[in-house]
Design a protein around this motif. Structure first.
Motif, PDB file in Angstrom:
ATOM      1  N   LEU A  87      41.299 106.457  -3.738  1.00 37.11           N
ATOM      2  CA  LEU A  87      40.549 105.116  -3.119  1.00 37.11           C
ATOM      3  C   LEU A  87      39.302 104.919  -4.130  1.00 37.11           C
ATOM      4  O   LEU A  87      39.011 103.823  -4.522  1.00 37.11           O
ATOM      5  CB  LEU A  87      40.269 105.437  -1.922  1.00 37.11           C
ATOM      6  CG  LEU A  87      41.438 105.257  -0.847  1.00 37.11           C
ATOM      7  CD1 LEU A  87      40.793 105.547   0.567  1.00 37.11           C
ATOM      8  CD2 LEU A  87      41.946 103.973  -0.831  1.00 37.11           C
ATOM      9  N   VAL A  88      38.712 106.008  -4.570  1.00 34.75           N
ATOM     10  CA  VAL A  88      37.378 105.690  -5.320  1.00 34.75           C
ATOM     11  C   VAL A  88      37.824 105.233  -6.392  1.00 34.75           C
ATOM     12  O   VAL A  88      37.184 104.236  -7.312  1.00 34.75           O
ATOM     13  CB  VAL A  88      36.506 107.267  -5.538  1.00 34.75           C
ATOM     14  CG1 VAL A  88      35.454 106.965  -6.373  1.00 34.75           C
ATOM     15  CG2 VAL A  88      36.060 107.475  -4.036  1.00 34.75           C
ATOM     16  N   ALA A 119      38.517 101.651  -6.356  1.00 30.33           N
ATOM     17  CA  ALA A 119      37.338 100.704  -6.152  1.00 30.33           C
ATOM     18  C   ALA A 119      36.798 100.564  -7.566  1.00 30.33           C
ATOM     19  O   ALA A 119      36.226  99.464  -7.608  1.00 30.33           O
ATOM     20  CB  ALA A 119      36.607 101.128  -5.236  1.00 30.33           C
ATOM     21  N   ALA A 121      38.652  98.033  -9.585  1.00 32.43           N
ATOM     22  CA  ALA A 121      38.442  96.578  -9.180  1.00 32.43           C
ATOM     23  C   ALA A 121      37.086  96.109  -9.449  1.00 32.43           C
ATOM     24  O   ALA A 121      36.692  94.858  -9.923  1.00 32.43           O
ATOM     25  CB  ALA A 121      38.729  96.477  -7.451  1.00 32.43           C
ATOM     26  N   GLU A 122      36.218  96.778  -9.194  1.00 34.35           N
ATOM     27  CA  GLU A 122      34.737  96.518  -9.511  1.00 34.35           C
ATOM     28  C   GLU A 122      34.401  96.085 -11.148  1.00 34.35           C
ATOM     29  O   GLU A 122      34.004  95.078 -11.391  1.00 34.35           O
ATOM     30  CB  GLU A 122      33.828  97.661  -9.052  1.00 34.35           C
ATOM     31  CG  GLU A 122      32.171  97.415  -9.282  1.00 34.35           C
ATOM     32  CD  GLU A 122      31.735  96.161  -8.451  1.00 34.35           C
ATOM     33  OE1 GLU A 122      30.555  95.598  -8.710  1.00 34.35           O
ATOM     34  OE2 GLU A 122      32.421  95.732  -7.443  1.00 34.35           O
TER      35      GLU A 122
END
Length: 487
Positions: A396-397, A400, A403-404
């Protein structure tokens, strides 16, 4: 076709066309315009710091004024509380005076009756004829012990003998304290002696006055009325005292606000002067940029070395920080949230947009790394099996982070929205990379790297926090305003 060298009809000499400037003159003029724009831009770059400092000044003034107003309100509140407390106390005391007369008359009557009973008992002497069984010898023994009248003792009781021998003996209780035993006075003589004293007390109470004398009642009435007048005077003085205290509070409030208003007016005047200077600089910068644009359109490109300098010179000017909401500002009396531009409205059309600095393609490296981590996870290679929570959280990290980074990098690599990556993004990326690395080290079961993993995790936290703070306070060059994008 007419030759330009043909004489005019009036016979005057023909005017030759203006000679085109040489390439060196064009380059010199181009450099002069670029250098002038750079000098004005450097001076104008101080406006952002000036506006931030002016906002801090306004915020500081608002805090000081708020403290003064809070102190003034608290002082007025205490004055009103004290006034209400005094008025309630005086009203209660005035109401209590209605029953004060009866209470004082009852106290005076009790004192008068007690004195009358004490006098009557003190004049009732003990004689042999008054008490059966009490002869002259016992009378002398009682007199020797201080018992001569009915007022000298008030009760009898049984107790151990004074020498500790024998049985119980009868004791007489003195009125002033203590008890005595008289040989020869036992139950048969003690009971008549106590009945004689009770009979004398009943006769004294029956003869005691049951009403106060008129002069005593008049004296008590005068005392009550004098107290009533005094309390009414104090009650009338309470509003005047509160009003005087309120006027003093208003005076102190005005004295506290005077220096603040004076300092704020002077600071606002100086800020207006400085802002006018910046507006003049902004107008001068706009004129120079227009002249540089016209020069570029007239003479074209003059070389690679000047090309980058003129692109930087033609960059649009960013807006200054917006005033903080809720803070009164002398420069924005109607709307405290309106942005302040560096340039004045001159009616000229917008200048041509010049592309800025694009985001580096090197940002694809961390994007690909985090994408790979989202697939394979951390601490799952070489025969290791990570905890299920670690497997889910690491992926998940990594997702993220991908995506960022793509959200920040894609708009800044395009031509129309080109710009550098926000300040602090590199630190944040490094922090996430080190955090994932430390997680893999913690999950490694084949080597003892716990201490190194702790050091790497601490460094990751420091880098991520530093990048977050930098992104919160730095300016996004692409947007021209403070970056508030979340990490």
């Amino acid at each position: 076709m007419t030759d330009s060298t043909t004489p005019r009809r009036d016979g005057s000499a023909p005017v030759p066309p203006p000679a085109a400037p040489s390439p060196s003159d064009v380059r010199a003029e181009r450099r002069r315009l670029v250098e002038s724009i750079g000098a004005v831009r450097r001076l104008l770059s101080e406006r952002r710091a000036f506006e931030v400092a002016d906002q801090r000044r306004l915020q500081h003034e608002a805090r000081r004024r708020k403290r003064v107003e809070a102190a003034h309100g608290e002082r007025l509140h205490r004055i009103e509380e004290e006034r209400a407390r005094q008025e309630a106390s005086l009203a209660h005391r005035l109401g209590a005076l209605d029953g004060e007369r009866e209470r004082r008359e009852g106290q005076a009557l009790s004192v008068l009756r007690r004195q009358s009973v004490e006098r009557a008992l003190g004049s009732t002497y003990l004689t042999a004829s008054e008490v059966n069984g009490i002869g002259a010898g016992l009378i002398r023994s009682l007199s020797a012990q201080g018992i001569r009248t009915a007022a000298d003792f008030d009760d009898v009781s049984w107790g151990k003998a004074p020498n500790g021998k024998g049985g119980d003996v009868l004791y007489l209780h003195r009125t002033k304290g203590g008890r005595i035993h008289i040989n020869g006075i036992g139950e048969h003589r003690g009971r008549p002696l106590l009945e004689w004293r009770r009979a004398a007390l009943a006769r004294a109470e029956a003869r005691a006055p049951h009403k106060l004398p008129p002069d005593e009642r008049h004296r008590i009435t005068e005392i009550i009325e004098a107290e009533r007048v005094r309390l009414r005077g104090e009650s009338a003085e309470v509003p005047r005292t509160a009003e005087a205290a309120r006027a003093e509070a208003v005076r102190l409030h005005a004295e506290a606000l005077g220096p603040l208003d004076g300092a704020a007016s002077e600071a606002a005047r100086l800020a207006a002067v400085r802002r006018a200077e910046f507006d003049t600089m902004a107008e001068r910068l706009g004129d120079l940029q227009d002249r540089l644009s016209a020069h570029i359109e007239a003479y074209g490109d003059v070389g690679r070395r000047v090309r980058r300098a003129q692109k930087r010179a033609l960059r649009p000017v960013a807006e200054v920080p917006r005033p903080l909401p809720g803070i009164p500002s002398p420069r924005t009396p109607g709307d405290a949230a309106t942005g302040v531009s560096l340039t004045k409205g001159t009616g000229r059309p917008d200048r041509r947009p010049v592309p800025g600095v694009r985001a580096s393609p090197g940002w694809l490296v961390p994007v690909l790394y985090f994408a790979l981590t989202a697939v394979v996870g951390v601490g799952e290679l070489g025969g290791n099996t990570a905890h299920p929570y670690t497997m889910i959280a690491s992926r998940l990290v990594a997702l993220a982070a991908v995506a960022e980074l793509l959200r920040l990098w894609l708009p800044r690599v395009r031509t129309r929205s080109a710009g550098p990556m926000p300040d602090g993004t590199g630190w944040q990326t490094s922090g996430v990379f080190l955090a994932l690395t430390a997680t893999g080290m913690f999950e490694d079961e084949q080597s003892d790297v716990f201490g190194a993993a702790c050091v790497v995790s601490v460094l990751a936290a420091v880098l991520f926090l530093a990048g977050t703070v930098s992104r919160m306070v730095k300016t996004d060059d692409r947007a021209g305003e403070s970056s508030t994008e979340p990490a």
